[in-house]
Design a protein around this motif. Structure first.
Motif, PDB file in Angstrom:
ATOM      1  N   THR A  36      22.608  19.111  48.611  1.00  0.00           N
ATOM      2  CA  THR A  36      21.410  19.514  47.867  1.00  0.00           C
ATOM      3  C   THR A  36      20.610  18.286  47.430  1.00  0.00           C
ATOM      4  OG1 THR A  36      20.520  20.474  45.823  1.00  0.00           O
ATOM      5  CG2 THR A  36      22.771  19.751  45.710  1.00  0.00           C
ATOM      6  N   ILE A  37      19.310  18.417  47.513  1.00  0.00           N
ATOM      7  CA  ILE A  37      18.462  17.331  47.006  1.00  0.00           C
ATOM      8  C   ILE A  37      18.471  17.314  45.478  1.00  0.00           C
ATOM      9  CG2 ILE A  37      16.958  17.450  49.027  1.00  0.00           C
ATOM     10  CD1 ILE A  37      14.760  18.519  47.021  1.00  0.00           C
ATOM     11  N   MET A  94      10.678  18.330  43.060  1.00  0.00           N
ATOM     12  CA  MET A  94      11.534  19.526  43.076  1.00  0.00           C
ATOM     13  C   MET A  94      12.643  19.418  42.037  1.00  0.00           C
ATOM     14  SD  MET A  94      11.889  20.822  46.974  1.00  0.00           S
ATOM     15  CE  MET A  94      10.649  21.946  47.633  1.00  0.00           C
ATOM     16  N   GLY A  95      13.155  20.560  41.667  1.00  0.00           N
ATOM     17  CA  GLY A  95      14.235  20.634  40.685  1.00  0.00           C
ATOM     18  C   GLY A  95      13.899  21.672  39.645  1.00  0.00           C
ATOM     19  N   HIS A 125       7.845  20.387  49.887  1.00  0.00           N
ATOM     20  CA  HIS A 125       8.943  20.397  50.864  1.00  0.00           C
ATOM     21  C   HIS A 125       9.048  19.126  51.697  1.00  0.00           C
ATOM     22  CE1 HIS A 125       8.805  24.538  49.571  1.00  0.00           C
ATOM     23  NE2 HIS A 125      10.049  24.638  50.000  1.00  0.00           N
TER      24      HIS A 125
HETATM   25  O1  F6P Z   1      17.613  23.842  46.028  1.00  0.00           O
HETATM   26  C1  F6P Z   1      16.839  22.873  46.613  1.00  0.00           C
HETATM   27  C2  F6P Z   1      15.380  23.096  46.376  1.00  0.00           C
HETATM   28  O2  F6P Z   1      14.714  22.146  47.158  1.00  0.00           O
HETATM   29  C3  F6P Z   1      14.919  23.044  44.928  1.00  0.00           C
HETATM   30  O3  F6P Z   1      14.776  21.763  44.402  1.00  0.00           O
HETATM   31  C4  F6P Z   1      13.611  23.784  45.012  1.00  0.00           C
HETATM   32  O4  F6P Z   1      13.251  24.303  43.780  1.00  0.00           O
HETATM   33  C5  F6P Z   1      13.924  24.874  45.980  1.00  0.00           C
HETATM   34  O5  F6P Z   1      14.945  24.365  46.809  1.00  0.00           O
HETATM   35  C6  F6P Z   1      12.764  25.349  46.821  1.00  0.00           C
HETATM   36  O6  F6P Z   1      13.196  26.387  47.616  1.00  0.00           O
HETATM   37  P1  F6P Z   1      12.418  27.052  48.830  1.00  0.00           P
HETATM   38  O7  F6P Z   1      12.628  26.182  50.031  1.00  0.00           O
HETATM   39  O8  F6P Z   1      13.082  28.361  48.990  1.00  0.00           O
HETATM   40  O9  F6P Z   1      10.985  27.102  48.458  1.00  0.00           O
END
Ligand code: F6P
Length: 356
Positions: free
Chosen positions: A134-135, A178-179, A281
């Protein structure tokens, strides 16, 4: 010894997944006679019986490739035991696919949700091994998860680039990382990128304190400021709200991104020209960092050793740079968040960072 291994990647993708898959495969082929089945799109593929028999050549040339050659999907744990409208019993279907393929074990690469699902399958009697990806770096029991380091490099590069334009234009620049629940990425990237204000979900912020920090910088002759904020950062007021009040409050505000709300507040309450950057992303894309390649390979090869020893029902943790095992039942429902005692918070404060 012959082993039939199923392998899947689940949850959000990140750099290092393919390197870990390769690590499992290369070390397994080297240690014992085995057949590897690639389950497609995570637990979804296991439910739907979608898989591919892999050859050793499938694992060549993927060390540096981003994403996952197996595909991934989000399959929320809380819905796993609910029967779908079409009558599909997801747990039964996964066990059925595992048994039909006559697997000796299933390797699951993923974050917190993935580990909860892996533990569920362990409870159903399947032989499961988890690998921490996980990032967000919020998997309980391990110092580090693969993907975090690569995302940190990307986020830091973004802050570096924003820094120069902030300086030229004398602006307040807000970078949202993100987070949702954990602030590790924002904390590390904020320090690495020399942010002036770092806002993370674990430490609710106060708008007045942010504005004070910006004014103080201005007074000391610094005409620009960098704010790095985690997407899940909340204010002190919001922290006191019930879940449903919080949801309504956010809906009433019209948009949910914390960075834009902060930018509005700073624009309304100060003279500072403010801009927002949301790398989104990109933080999960592209080639893994050298560090993540080593980490993913270490974890993958360690998983192969566990398969050889039939050491199942566990995830692999890195503690003080050494790979160890942690029982899935012990870690599956816990999160590793930034605590008030975190030493990096002190480091950041010592160099003048405000946490709002
Ligand atoms: O769980 C990893 C993560 O990159 C989080 O930091 C972020 O909130 C989420 O995934 C975003 O998810 P998705 O790719 O479903 O938009």
């Amino acid at each position: 010894m012959k082993r039939k291994i199923g392998i899947l990647t689940s949850g959000g993708d990140c750099p290092g997944l393919n390197a870990a898959i390769r690590g499992v495969a290369k070390a397994s082929y080297g240690m014992f006679d085995c057949k590897i089945i690639g389950i497609q799109d995570g637990f979804k593929g296991l439910i739907e019986g979608r898989y591919k028999e892999m050859n050793s050549t499938d694992f060549s040339g993927i060390l540096t490739r981003g994403g996952t050659i197996l595909g991934t999907a989000r399959t929320p744990f809380k819905k796993m035991r609910k029967i779908d409208d079409d009558g599909v019993d997801k747990v039964k279907s996964m066990v059925k696919t595992y048994n039909k393929l006559e697997l000796d074990c299933l390797i699951t690469l993923g974050g917190n949700g993935t580990h909860k699902n892996a533990n569920l399958l362990r409870e159903e009697g399947l032989n499961v091994i988890g690998l921490p990806k996980t990032i967000d770096n919020d998997i309980w029991g391990t110092d580090i998860s693969f993907g975090f380091h690569s995302a940190l490099d990307i986020a830091t590069e973004v802050i570096d680039r924003i820094h120069t334009t902030a300086d030229s234009h004398d602006r307040v620049m807000i970078i949202e990382l993100m987070g949702h629940k954990a602030g590790w990425l924002t904390l590390y990237a904020g320090i690495a990128g020399g942010a002036d204000v770092i806002l993370i979900p674990e430490l609710p912020y106060n708008e007045d304190r942010i504005i004070d920090a910006l004014n103080m910088r201005k007074k000391s002759g610094k005409d620009f400021s960098i704010i790095v904020v985690a997407e899940g950062a909340i204010s002190e007021e919001e922290a006191l709200m019930s879940k449903s009040d919080f949801k309504t409050y956010r809906e009433e505000q019209g948009y949910s991104a914390v960075s834009y709300r902060l930018a509005d507040a700073i624009t309304n309450r100060t003279e500072f020209e403010t801009r927002v950057t949301v790398p989104g992303h990109q933080q999960r894309g592209g080639s893994p960092s050298a560090y993540d390649r080593v980490l993913s390979t270490t974890l993958g090869a360690f998983a192969a050793e566990m398969i050889a020893n039939e050491d199942y029902g566990k995830t692999i943790s890195i503690i003080n740079n050494v790979a160890k095992t942690t029982p899935l039942e012990e870690m599956a429902s816990k999160l590793k968040l930034v605590t008030k005692e975190e030493k990096l918070l002190t480091t950041a404060r010592l160099v003048g960072v405000s946490f709002g």
